[in-house]
Write a protein that holds these residues in place. Structure first.
Motif, PDB file in Angstrom:
ATOM      1  N   LEU A 253      -2.905  -3.527 -21.772  1.00  0.00           N
ATOM      2  CA  LEU A 253      -2.486  -2.169 -22.079  1.00  0.00           C
ATOM      3  C   LEU A 253      -3.417  -1.468 -23.058  1.00  0.00           C
ATOM      4  O   LEU A 253      -3.632  -0.262 -22.972  1.00  0.00           O
ATOM      5  CB  LEU A 253      -1.053  -2.189 -22.634  1.00  0.00           C
ATOM      6  N   ALA A 254      -3.988  -2.214 -23.990  1.00  0.00           N
ATOM      7  CA  ALA A 254      -4.864  -1.599 -24.994  1.00  0.00           C
ATOM      8  C   ALA A 254      -6.115  -1.007 -24.363  1.00  0.00           C
ATOM      9  O   ALA A 254      -6.776  -0.143 -24.956  1.00  0.00           O
ATOM     10  CB  ALA A 254      -5.246  -2.626 -26.057  1.00  0.00           C
ATOM     11  N   GLN A 255      -6.460  -1.450 -23.160  1.00  0.00           N
ATOM     12  CA  GLN A 255      -7.676  -0.986 -22.503  1.00  0.00           C
ATOM     13  C   GLN A 255      -7.402   0.093 -21.456  1.00  0.00           C
ATOM     14  O   GLN A 255      -8.330   0.550 -20.788  1.00  0.00           O
ATOM     15  CB  GLN A 255      -8.385  -2.174 -21.837  1.00  0.00           C
ATOM     16  N   GLN A 256      -6.150   0.518 -21.332  1.00  0.00           N
ATOM     17  CA  GLN A 256      -5.784   1.490 -20.310  1.00  0.00           C
ATOM     18  C   GLN A 256      -5.702   2.891 -20.899  1.00  0.00           C
ATOM     19  O   GLN A 256      -5.606   3.085 -22.103  1.00  0.00           O
ATOM     20  CB  GLN A 256      -4.432   1.124 -19.689  1.00  0.00           C
ATOM     21  N   THR A 257      -5.744   3.882 -19.994  1.00  0.00           N
ATOM     22  CA  THR A 257      -5.472   5.265 -20.381  1.00  0.00           C
ATOM     23  C   THR A 257      -4.038   5.582 -19.974  1.00  0.00           C
ATOM     24  O   THR A 257      -3.502   5.011 -19.008  1.00  0.00           O
ATOM     25  CB  THR A 257      -6.436   6.232 -19.687  1.00  0.00           C
ATOM     26  N   PHE A 258      -3.414   6.489 -20.681  1.00  0.00           N
ATOM     27  CA  PHE A 258      -2.000   6.792 -20.450  1.00  0.00           C
ATOM     28  C   PHE A 258      -1.813   8.284 -20.223  1.00  0.00           C
ATOM     29  O   PHE A 258      -2.616   9.084 -20.706  1.00  0.00           O
ATOM     30  CB  PHE A 258      -1.174   6.319 -21.658  1.00  0.00           C
ATOM     31  N   PRO A 259      -0.730   8.613 -19.469  1.00  0.00           N
ATOM     32  CA  PRO A 259       0.301   7.762 -18.886  1.00  0.00           C
ATOM     33  C   PRO A 259      -0.254   6.820 -17.806  1.00  0.00           C
ATOM     34  O   PRO A 259      -1.312   7.066 -17.248  1.00  0.00           O
ATOM     35  CB  PRO A 259       1.309   8.743 -18.298  1.00  0.00           C
ATOM     36  N   LEU A 260       0.534   5.785 -17.478  1.00  0.00           N
ATOM     37  CA  LEU A 260       0.123   4.771 -16.514  1.00  0.00           C
ATOM     38  C   LEU A 260       1.360   4.228 -15.808  1.00  0.00           C
ATOM     39  O   LEU A 260       2.390   3.993 -16.441  1.00  0.00           O
ATOM     40  CB  LEU A 260      -0.602   3.630 -17.232  1.00  0.00           C
ATOM     41  N   ILE A 261       1.249   4.032 -14.484  1.00  0.00           N
ATOM     42  CA  ILE A 261       2.318   3.416 -13.709  1.00  0.00           C
ATOM     43  C   ILE A 261       1.831   2.057 -13.220  1.00  0.00           C
ATOM     44  O   ILE A 261       0.767   1.961 -12.603  1.00  0.00           O
ATOM     45  CB  ILE A 261       2.735   4.300 -12.514  1.00  0.00           C
ATOM     46  N   VAL A 262       2.612   1.013 -13.514  1.00  0.00           N
ATOM     47  CA  VAL A 262       2.266  -0.353 -13.125  1.00  0.00           C
ATOM     48  C   VAL A 262       3.354  -0.883 -12.187  1.00  0.00           C
ATOM     49  O   VAL A 262       4.543  -0.750 -12.476  1.00  0.00           O
ATOM     50  CB  VAL A 262       2.133  -1.268 -14.358  1.00  0.00           C
ATOM     51  N   ILE A 263       2.934  -1.482 -11.076  1.00  0.00           N
ATOM     52  CA  ILE A 263       3.864  -2.040 -10.088  1.00  0.00           C
ATOM     53  C   ILE A 263       3.791  -3.558 -10.133  1.00  0.00           C
ATOM     54  O   ILE A 263       2.699  -4.134 -10.176  1.00  0.00           O
ATOM     55  CB  ILE A 263       3.527  -1.548  -8.666  1.00  0.00           C
TER      56      ILE A 263
ATOM     57  N   ARG B  38       0.831  -1.210   0.000  1.00  0.00           N
ATOM     58  CA  ARG B  38       0.000   0.000   0.000  1.00  0.00           C
ATOM     59  C   ARG B  38       0.860   1.252   0.000  1.00  0.00           C
ATOM     60  O   ARG B  38       0.555   2.246  -0.679  1.00  0.00           O
ATOM     61  CB  ARG B  38      -0.919  -0.010   1.216  1.00  0.00           C
ATOM     62  N   ALA B  39       1.960   1.227   0.764  1.00  0.00           N
ATOM     63  CA  ALA B  39       2.813   2.408   0.868  1.00  0.00           C
ATOM     64  C   ALA B  39       3.544   2.697  -0.445  1.00  0.00           C
ATOM     65  O   ALA B  39       3.710   3.856  -0.830  1.00  0.00           O
ATOM     66  CB  ALA B  39       3.816   2.228   2.006  1.00  0.00           C
ATOM     67  N   VAL B  40       3.990   1.640  -1.134  1.00  0.00           N
ATOM     68  CA  VAL B  40       4.663   1.839  -2.425  1.00  0.00           C
ATOM     69  C   VAL B  40       3.688   2.466  -3.422  1.00  0.00           C
ATOM     70  O   VAL B  40       4.043   3.408  -4.153  1.00  0.00           O
ATOM     71  CB  VAL B  40       5.210   0.504  -2.963  1.00  0.00           C
ATOM     72  N   LYS B  41       2.475   1.972  -3.457  1.00  0.00           N
ATOM     73  CA  LYS B  41       1.483   2.541  -4.375  1.00  0.00           C
ATOM     74  C   LYS B  41       1.201   4.001  -4.035  1.00  0.00           C
ATOM     75  O   LYS B  41       1.151   4.868  -4.922  1.00  0.00           O
ATOM     76  CB  LYS B  41       0.195   1.726  -4.317  1.00  0.00           C
ATOM     77  N   ALA B  42       1.030   4.298  -2.732  1.00  0.00           N
ATOM     78  CA  ALA B  42       0.773   5.673  -2.318  1.00  0.00           C
ATOM     79  C   ALA B  42       1.941   6.590  -2.666  1.00  0.00           C
ATOM     80  O   ALA B  42       1.749   7.771  -2.982  1.00  0.00           O
ATOM     81  CB  ALA B  42       0.494   5.714  -0.818  1.00  0.00           C
ATOM     82  N   LYS B  43       3.163   6.045  -2.616  1.00  0.00           N
ATOM     83  CA  LYS B  43       4.361   6.834  -2.917  1.00  0.00           C
ATOM     84  C   LYS B  43       4.354   7.344  -4.360  1.00  0.00           C
ATOM     85  O   LYS B  43       4.875   8.421  -4.655  1.00  0.00           O
ATOM     86  CB  LYS B  43       5.594   5.952  -2.697  1.00  0.00           C
ATOM     87  N   LEU B  44       3.764   6.568  -5.245  1.00  0.00           N
ATOM     88  CA  LEU B  44       3.784   6.899  -6.671  1.00  0.00           C
ATOM     89  C   LEU B  44       2.541   7.634  -7.131  1.00  0.00           C
ATOM     90  O   LEU B  44       2.470   8.061  -8.293  1.00  0.00           O
ATOM     91  CB  LEU B  44       3.954   5.611  -7.482  1.00  0.00           C
TER      92      LEU B  44
END
Length: 215
Positions: free
Chosen positions: A46-56, A13-19
């Motif tokens: 990826l084809a269904q996402q909006t960009f920019p995008l950060i993936v962990i 959770r903290a890593v996601k919140a950091k970004l």
């Protein structure tokens, strides 16, 4: 203090919140385009996402032998689900007053892979600059706040940002930057119970006199 969660979940959770909280500006979003952050699981199309995008992505868990010790220790923080011994609103406290005496925690390094996808080169550069700042993923002195236990962990940049071009499922071009980071963590090998120091001792000598055992 937030409700307790199993080990590793708080760090995730903290890593996601950091970004989170980043945005980019372009001709169609002069006020800023928010950059969403999500984990790879469930799988990202990826084809269904909006960009920019950060993936962990999770990139491994390793025991950190360099930080390992043996013996009892007073925890300098309140374990998950336990109450702190400091006053509400306190900004400092004495670790020696900690009631949590446990075997020394087992140290670990939690590794994450951070992938940044952008449709345009300018978004890619803007996000690379933002992520290099001291409060994100700097080259040194990185940190990660864990609100559940009030600790501040080490966050090290192990690799990246590596830049590459990729394509989504429809063949459209994407700019990608990849980071590998490590977060310090530890797991308690035993239950952390609070031991309260006795403040006074009351002896009833009359009781012992009346119940003395005679040969």
């Amino acid at each position: 203090m937030r409700p307790a969660l199993p080990w590793l979940i708080n760090e995730d959770r903290a890593v996601k919140a950091k970004l989170q909280g980043l945005s980019v500006i372009d001709a169609n979003a002069s006020d800023g385009r928010p950059v969403p952050v999500r984990y790879r699981v469930p799988e990202v199309e990826l084809a269904q996402q909006t960009f920019p995008l950060i993936v962990i992505e999770h990139a491994g868990i390793e025991k950190d032998d360099e930080r390992e010790h043996r013996g009892p220790v007073r925890l300098p923080y309140a374990p998950e689900g336990k109450q702190g011994w400091w006053a509400d609103g306190a900004t400092s406290y004495d670790v020696a007053d900690s009631p949590y005496l446990v075997d020394y925690p087992i140290p670990y390094e939690l590794r994450y892979r951070v992938l940044v996808f952008s449709r345009t080169y300018w978004h890619d550069v803007a996000l690379a600059s933002a992520l290099a700042q001291p409060d994100r993923i700097p080259a040194r002195f990185g940190f990660l706040e864990i609100p559940e236990d009030g600790t501040v962990r080490r966050l090290d940049l192990l690799g990246g940002p590596e830049m590459a071009d990729t394509r989504d499922e429809n063949g459209k071009r994407l700019f990608r930057r990849e980071y590998v980071i490590s977060v310090s963590s530890e797991m308690l090998p035993s239950v952390a119970d609070a031991y309260v120091q006795a403040q006074s001792v009351a002896l009833d000598f009359e009781y012992f006199t009346d119940h003395v055992i005679r040969p």
